[in-house]
Design a protein around this motif. Structure first.
Motif, short mmCIF file in Angstrom:
data_model
loop_
_atom_site.label_atom_id
_atom_site.label_comp_id
_atom_site.label_asym_id
_atom_site.label_seq_id
_atom_site.Cartn_x
_atom_site.Cartn_y
_atom_site.Cartn_z
N ALA A 93 120.38 77.02 -35.07
CA ALA A 93 119.14 77.75 -35.27
C ALA A 93 118.67 77.62 -36.71
CB ALA A 93 119.33 79.23 -34.92
N PRO A 94 117.36 77.55 -36.95
CA PRO A 94 116.88 77.46 -38.33
C PRO A 94 117.13 78.76 -39.09
CG PRO A 94 115.05 77.76 -36.81
CD PRO A 94 116.26 77.54 -35.96
N VAL A 95 117.18 78.66 -40.39
CA VAL A 95 117.30 79.84 -41.24
C VAL A 95 115.92 80.49 -41.32
CG1 VAL A 95 117.86 80.71 -43.53
CG2 VAL A 95 119.16 78.80 -42.56
N THR A 96 115.83 81.72 -40.88
CA THR A 96 114.54 82.42 -40.86
C THR A 96 114.36 83.21 -42.15
OG1 THR A 96 114.61 82.61 -38.45
CG2 THR A 96 113.09 84.05 -39.62
N LEU A 97 113.25 82.94 -42.82
CA LEU A 97 112.92 83.62 -44.07
C LEU A 97 111.58 84.32 -43.90
CD1 LEU A 97 113.14 84.27 -47.09
CD2 LEU A 97 112.31 81.96 -47.59
N ARG A 98 111.58 85.62 -44.03
CA ARG A 98 110.37 86.41 -43.85
C ARG A 98 109.86 86.84 -45.21
NH1 ARG A 98 111.15 89.99 -39.05
NH2 ARG A 98 112.89 90.81 -40.28
N ALA A 99 108.54 86.68 -45.44
CA ALA A 99 107.97 87.01 -46.74
C ALA A 99 106.48 87.31 -46.59
CB ALA A 99 108.17 85.86 -47.73
N THR A 100 105.94 87.99 -47.59
CA THR A 100 104.50 88.23 -47.58
C THR A 100 103.76 86.91 -47.79
OG1 THR A 100 104.46 88.64 -49.96
CG2 THR A 100 104.82 90.55 -48.53
N PRO A 101 102.55 86.79 -47.26
CA PRO A 101 101.80 85.53 -47.40
C PRO A 101 101.59 85.12 -48.86
CG PRO A 101 100.81 86.87 -45.69
CD PRO A 101 101.86 87.72 -46.34
N VAL A 102 101.32 86.09 -49.75
CA VAL A 102 101.04 85.71 -51.14
C VAL A 102 102.28 85.13 -51.79
CG1 VAL A 102 101.57 87.96 -52.19
CG2 VAL A 102 99.89 86.45 -53.25
N MET A 103 103.46 85.65 -51.46
CA MET A 103 104.69 85.08 -52.02
C MET A 103 104.98 83.71 -51.44
SD MET A 103 106.22 86.60 -54.45
CE MET A 103 107.97 86.29 -54.46
N GLN A 104 104.67 83.53 -50.17
CA GLN A 104 104.87 82.21 -49.57
C GLN A 104 104.01 81.16 -50.28
OE1 GLN A 104 104.72 81.82 -45.31
NE2 GLN A 104 105.54 83.85 -44.96
N GLN A 105 102.75 81.49 -50.54
CA GLN A 105 101.82 80.51 -51.07
C GLN A 105 101.98 80.27 -52.57
OE1 GLN A 105 97.76 81.04 -49.94
NE2 GLN A 105 98.22 81.39 -47.78
N ALA A 123 117.33 73.53 -41.73
CA ALA A 123 116.01 73.83 -41.18
C ALA A 123 115.63 75.26 -41.55
CB ALA A 123 116.01 73.66 -39.67
N VAL A 124 114.40 75.45 -42.00
CA VAL A 124 113.93 76.76 -42.44
C VAL A 124 112.71 77.15 -41.61
CG1 VAL A 124 113.05 78.13 -44.36
CG2 VAL A 124 114.78 76.37 -44.77
N HIS A 125 112.70 78.38 -41.16
CA HIS A 125 111.57 78.93 -40.40
C HIS A 125 110.95 80.06 -41.22
CE1 HIS A 125 110.05 81.37 -36.69
NE2 HIS A 125 109.08 80.69 -37.27
N LEU A 126 109.71 79.88 -41.68
CA LEU A 126 109.02 80.90 -42.47
C LEU A 126 108.23 81.83 -41.55
CD1 LEU A 126 107.54 79.10 -45.61
CD2 LEU A 126 109.40 80.75 -45.53
N TRP A 272 127.08 86.17 -41.58
CA TRP A 272 126.41 85.23 -42.49
C TRP A 272 126.72 83.79 -42.12
CZ3 TRP A 272 122.30 86.21 -44.75
CH2 TRP A 272 121.85 85.54 -45.89
N ARG A 273 125.69 82.96 -41.99
CA ARG A 273 125.86 81.55 -41.70
C ARG A 273 125.86 80.73 -42.98
NH1 ARG A 273 121.46 79.22 -38.30
NH2 ARG A 273 120.13 80.84 -39.18
N GLN A 274 126.52 79.59 -42.94
CA GLN A 274 126.60 78.74 -44.12
C GLN A 274 125.21 78.29 -44.55
OE1 GLN A 274 128.90 75.18 -43.58
NE2 GLN A 274 128.60 74.48 -45.68
N GLU A 275 124.35 77.91 -43.58
CA GLU A 275 123.01 77.43 -43.92
C GLU A 275 122.19 78.52 -44.61
OE1 GLU A 275 124.72 75.08 -40.64
OE2 GLU A 275 124.42 77.23 -41.00
N ALA A 276 122.29 79.75 -44.09
CA ALA A 276 121.58 80.86 -44.72
C ALA A 276 122.12 81.13 -46.11
CB ALA A 276 121.68 82.11 -43.84
N GLY A 277 123.43 80.96 -46.26
CA GLY A 277 124.04 81.15 -47.58
C GLY A 277 123.55 80.15 -48.60
N LEU A 278 123.32 78.91 -48.16
CA LEU A 278 122.81 77.89 -49.08
C LEU A 278 121.42 78.27 -49.61
CD1 LEU A 278 123.90 74.64 -47.22
CD2 LEU A 278 124.83 75.51 -49.37
#
Length: 288
Positions: A93-105, A123-126, A272-278
């Protein structure tokens, strides 16, 4: 305790109630429309009540279906959380990262691109979130939140102290020589921040000036900054984000400190997954 209906029936109900379509529910579950319809009928027979009103070309939920749906969805959510807590998410599964739109951009994009160049196998999922209730332990490995950092059940690291200051397009800035010149200018308001235009104007020595200004209010900072960049008014932004925008300038040097800031956050209870830890370790390089 009365035995619960089979999980397949519950899945069919949840998908059909969410989409209001047996066909879409079947596509989502990988079965035919008739299979979904049959499972719903069996479920209704078991419960002794109708869950859907079947119209010629549509569906609606009965009052019983509407009342039951949140409980079913909450049960599936908790089951998924518990599975992840005990066994961890699926390794692919991709590492899911949740953030406000302004921080993403602004803040996140250059750092994420650099991470991807060094760790292309991750793989990262925003996921975008604006309001406080958009955040939570469900569905995200990491988050970038805005607030005071006092979230129970989360590890939080500050991304730096924040101050707010006005920004606008170069054309608008040409007519702004002092804060008093904001009179008559359109002020762009972004909801959800402790420091807004009234606080900044008071610190600038022109309290109440916002009552002399037209205004546009948005539910996110991305929109106010876009409007400002196109000459639509003057917005407030975080001084840490201004350096990421070459289409905006600050007409005044005054900044107003905020006790809110951006935080890199992760839930403590998830395995905690290794990919998320990276990705976590990479972003932690930029934390306080």
């Amino acid at each position: 305790m009365k035995p619960l209906p089979p999980v397949l029936w519950l899945q069919a109900f949840e998908a059909a109630a969410r989409t209001l379509s047996f066909t879409e529910a079947g596509n989502e579950l990988g079965v035919t429309q008739s299979a979904v319809s049959q499972r719903i009928r069996l479920l209704e027979d078991r419960l002794g009540q109708k869950l859907f009103v079947r119209h010629p070309r549509s569906l609606t939920l009965t009052p019983a279906g509407q009342a039951w749906l949140p409980s079913v969805q909450e049960a599936f959510t908790r089951l998924a959380e518990g599975t992840a807590e005990v066994f961890g998410p699926h390794p692919e599964a991709p590492v899911t990262l949740r953030a406000t739109p302004v921080m993403q951009q602004t803040w996140l994009v250059p750092r994420l691109l650099e991470f991807h160049r060094t760790q292309p196998q991750v793989a990262v999922h925003l996921v975008s979130a604006i309001w406080t209730e958009d955040f939570g332990p469900e569905g995200a490995d990491l988050e970038i939140r805005y607030g005071r950092g006092d979230w129970e059940g989360f590890e939080a690291h500050s991304l730096g102290a924040e101050s707010m200051l006005p920004v606008c397009s170069p054309e608008v800035a040409e007519r702004l020589h002092s804060p008093a010149d904001l009179a008559g200018e359109t002020l762009l308001h972004a909801l959800g921040f402790a420091v807004g235009w009234p606080a900044w104007l008071e610190q600038a020595g022109v309290p109440g000036l916002d009552r002399q200004c037209p205004s546009i209010t948005c539910d996110n900072q991305v929109t106010t900054l876009t409007l400002a960049a196109q000459g639509g008014g003057v917005a407030l932004t975080h001084d840490s984000l201004l350096a990421q925008r070459d289409d905006l300038i600050a007409p005044f040097s005054l900044t107003v400190p905020s006790d809110e800031r951006f935080w890199l956050v992760r839930p403590l209870r998830l395995r905690w997954r290794q990919e998320a830890g990276l990705l976590w370790d990479w972003l932690m390089r930029f934390a306080d």
